[in-house]
Enzyme design. Structure first.
Site, PDB file in Angstrom:
ATOM      1  N   HIS A 124       6.296  -0.339   8.291  1.00 19.60           N
ATOM      2  CA  HIS A 124       7.325   0.672   8.513  1.00 19.60           C
ATOM      3  C   HIS A 124       6.970   1.565   9.695  1.00 19.60           C
ATOM      4  O   HIS A 124       5.810   1.666  10.108  1.00 19.60           O
ATOM      5  CB  HIS A 124       7.549   1.521   7.256  1.00 19.60           C
ATOM      6  N   GLU A 143       2.817   0.692  -1.422  1.00 24.66           N
ATOM      7  CA  GLU A 143       1.526   1.075  -0.849  1.00 24.66           C
ATOM      8  C   GLU A 143       0.492   1.264  -1.958  1.00 24.66           C
ATOM      9  O   GLU A 143       0.826   1.487  -3.124  1.00 24.66           O
ATOM     10  CB  GLU A 143       1.679   2.364  -0.025  1.00 24.66           C
TER      11      GLU A 143
END
Length: 236
Positions: free
Chosen positions: A16, A103
């Site tokens: 990202h 994550e």
């Protein structure tokens, strides 16, 4: 990919774009931190160059897009792919938002810098002989993940991807896979793809908005590889 490996399935690692926390080095797990304008621009730039018909990531050759459920990853998917391509992939059932790509769970370390984490751990009586290393030590507290927990969820995803690739090692069917996720998760995925334990000292860098490539050698499902360099065809 060299001619001898033409058609071999690939896994694209799409990190990202930048956030305020990634910019400052703060560990961002479950916190929903939006992309900065620079982060948006990073993804728009890489998407324009790399994603689209006839480009490195060609939606027509994609079998699955796995996206972390965090908003910064979802936004990256929306920016990198055109609306038409996103809709076509979604309608074909090829888009999967999965916690397996979330994550690393940082627990007590959420929002902290590395130096702050190491100071906190010393307060807790940890790391007397060496400095904290997330790959070996994991994270403390509720929601904090150990290297084994991250390994387990990534290995589950790799197993699913290998099942997609099996039988398509010479390009028999569209079988490229795109992972849109986070810095630690994508580097952890790379270690496991290559068969290394989390604590293996494999130094890797993946900038916000950047794309890495994994594949196989010799069209063999038993020879997963890291595609260190990629040759691009001359535009006609």
């Amino acid at each position: 990919m060299p001619d001898k490996d033409a058609g071999t399935p690939r896994v694209f690692l799409y990190r990202h774009g930048e956030t305020e926390w990634s910019k400052s080095g703060r560990y961002t797990g479950t916190s929903e931190i939006e992309l900065t304008q620079d982060g948006v621009n990073q993804v728009l730039a890489s998407g324009k160059i790399l994603v689209g018909a006839g480009k490195l990531i060609d939606p027509a050759k994609v079998a699955r897009v796995f996206v972390s459920p965090r908003s910064r990853a979802v936004h990256t998917f929306q920016l990198a792919f055109t609306e038409a391509d996103r809709q076509a992939l979604t309608d074909a059932g090829k888009v999967d938002r999965t916690e397996r790509l979330a994550e690393w769970g940082y627990g007590l370390y959420e929002g902290l810098l590395t130096k702050e984490i190491r100071a906190l751990r010393k307060e807790h009586g940890l790391d007397g002989e060496r400095a904290w290393d997330i790959w070996a030590d994991g994270c403390e507290g509720e929601g904090g993940e150990s290297p084994q927990q991250v390994t387990d969820r990534i290995d589950s995803l790799i197993e699913e991807i290998r099942a997609l690739h099996q039988g398509n090692m010479h390009g028999e069917n569209p079988s490229d896979v795109v992972l849109i996720a986070h810095g630690h998760t994508l580097r952890a995925f790379t270690k496991r793809w290559l068969g290394y334990p989390m604590e293996f000292p494999l130094s890797m860098m993946l900038e916000p908005g950047a794309v890495g490539v994994l594949s196989y050698q010799h069209h063999s499902i038993e020879e997963p590889a890291f595609l260190v360099g990629y040759g691009f065809p001359l535009e006609k």
